[in-house]
Scaffold this motif. Sequence first.
Motif, PDB file in Angstrom:
ATOM      1  N   ALA A  84     -62.149  10.891   4.111  1.00 54.05           N
ATOM      2  CA  ALA A  84     -62.089  12.313   3.760  1.00 54.05           C
ATOM      3  C   ALA A  84     -61.246  12.540   2.513  1.00 54.05           C
ATOM      4  O   ALA A  84     -61.537  13.419   1.703  1.00 54.05           O
ATOM      5  N   THR A  85     -60.198  11.751   2.353  1.00 55.65           N
ATOM      6  CA  THR A  85     -59.363  11.782   1.153  1.00 55.65           C
ATOM      7  C   THR A  85     -59.140  10.331   0.730  1.00 55.65           C
ATOM      8  O   THR A  85     -59.196   9.424   1.559  1.00 55.65           O
ATOM      9  N   PRO A  86     -58.872  10.088  -0.557  1.00 52.71           N
ATOM     10  CA  PRO A  86     -58.691   8.702  -0.995  1.00 52.71           C
ATOM     11  C   PRO A  86     -57.575   7.997  -0.221  1.00 52.71           C
ATOM     12  O   PRO A  86     -56.503   8.547  -0.018  1.00 52.71           O
ATOM     13  N   GLU A  87     -57.869   6.782   0.210  1.00 56.84           N
ATOM     14  CA  GLU A  87     -56.883   5.951   0.902  1.00 56.84           C
ATOM     15  C   GLU A  87     -56.028   5.242  -0.139  1.00 56.84           C
ATOM     16  O   GLU A  87     -56.554   4.717  -1.126  1.00 56.84           O
ATOM     17  N   VAL A  88     -54.727   5.244   0.052  1.00 56.34           N
ATOM     18  CA  VAL A  88     -53.816   4.544  -0.839  1.00 56.34           C
ATOM     19  C   VAL A  88     -53.664   3.106  -0.325  1.00 56.34           C
ATOM     20  O   VAL A  88     -53.184   2.885   0.794  1.00 56.34           O
ATOM     21  N   LEU A  89     -54.107   2.156  -1.128  1.00 55.21           N
ATOM     22  CA  LEU A  89     -54.031   0.740  -0.749  1.00 55.21           C
ATOM     23  C   LEU A  89     -52.648   0.207  -1.037  1.00 55.21           C
ATOM     24  O   LEU A  89     -51.887   0.770  -1.843  1.00 55.21           O
ATOM     25  N   ASP A  90     -52.318  -0.908  -0.416  1.00 58.06           N
ATOM     26  CA  ASP A  90     -51.045  -1.571  -0.672  1.00 58.06           C
ATOM     27  C   ASP A  90     -50.939  -1.934  -2.149  1.00 58.06           C
ATOM     28  O   ASP A  90     -51.925  -2.336  -2.778  1.00 58.06           O
ATOM     29  N   THR A  91     -49.736  -1.803  -2.685  1.00 60.66           N
ATOM     30  CA  THR A  91     -49.455  -2.227  -4.054  1.00 60.66           C
ATOM     31  C   THR A  91     -49.653  -3.731  -4.136  1.00 60.66           C
ATOM     32  O   THR A  91     -49.228  -4.470  -3.241  1.00 60.66           O
ATOM     33  N   GLU A  92     -50.303  -4.184  -5.183  1.00 60.83           N
ATOM     34  CA  GLU A  92     -50.495  -5.624  -5.380  1.00 60.83           C
ATOM     35  C   GLU A  92     -49.769  -6.038  -6.651  1.00 60.83           C
ATOM     36  O   GLU A  92     -50.028  -5.505  -7.720  1.00 60.83           O
ATOM     37  N   ILE A  93     -48.857  -6.981  -6.499  1.00 60.32           N
ATOM     38  CA  ILE A  93     -48.130  -7.534  -7.641  1.00 60.32           C
ATOM     39  C   ILE A  93     -48.366  -9.037  -7.643  1.00 60.32           C
ATOM     40  O   ILE A  93     -48.068  -9.729  -6.663  1.00 60.32           O
ATOM     41  N   VAL A  94     -48.951  -9.517  -8.713  1.00 57.66           N
ATOM     42  CA  VAL A  94     -49.261 -10.944  -8.834  1.00 57.66           C
ATOM     43  C   VAL A  94     -48.319 -11.554  -9.843  1.00 57.66           C
ATOM     44  O   VAL A  94     -47.988 -10.974 -10.833  1.00 57.66           O
TER      45      VAL A  94
END
Length: 172
Positions: free
Chosen positions: A162-172
């Motif tokens: 219904a609203t954008p899902e915030v994904l986990d921050t990815e730091i490589v």
Amino acid sequence: MPAEAADQDPGRREVRKVARVVLLDPQDRVLLLHGHEPDDPSDHWWFTPGGGLEGDETHEQAALRELVEETGITEVELGPVLWRRSCSFPFAGRRWDQDEWYFLARTAQTATAATALTELERRSVAGSRWWTCGELTEAHETVYPTKLAGLLRRLLDEGPPATPEVLDTEIV
């Protein structure tokens, strides 16, 4: 650190605004691009089409422009923003900090032809492939975002959030 001081911090990197496309064909396959470090094709991964906003472009305009440039696909029904992700990664000798918006899109046009790659993209994009959800789940290759197989499965089973899902921050 106060905002004024942060603006003057020479070590602070600007966050690049990015629009990405989760492009599905009539069989619910997702299109991914195959990328690699420009000088090291053995360091490779798969990722969704998309790129940085230019000028006063909206995220939607950037998503459609990037899709045409990277895939040649023009017959697209752009849907809602599915996910948002912050990420930071090294690529081509520098660190990239990005705020990415992932749009759902559908197309019946499955033939691809990169029509307007940048010089860096010509050196680092090796092609594209349509993936089924099952193939993504079984893949031993690196795919970004890293949980794309599960996200795609949920999207296909439940539809867009219904609203954008915030994904986990990815730091490589």
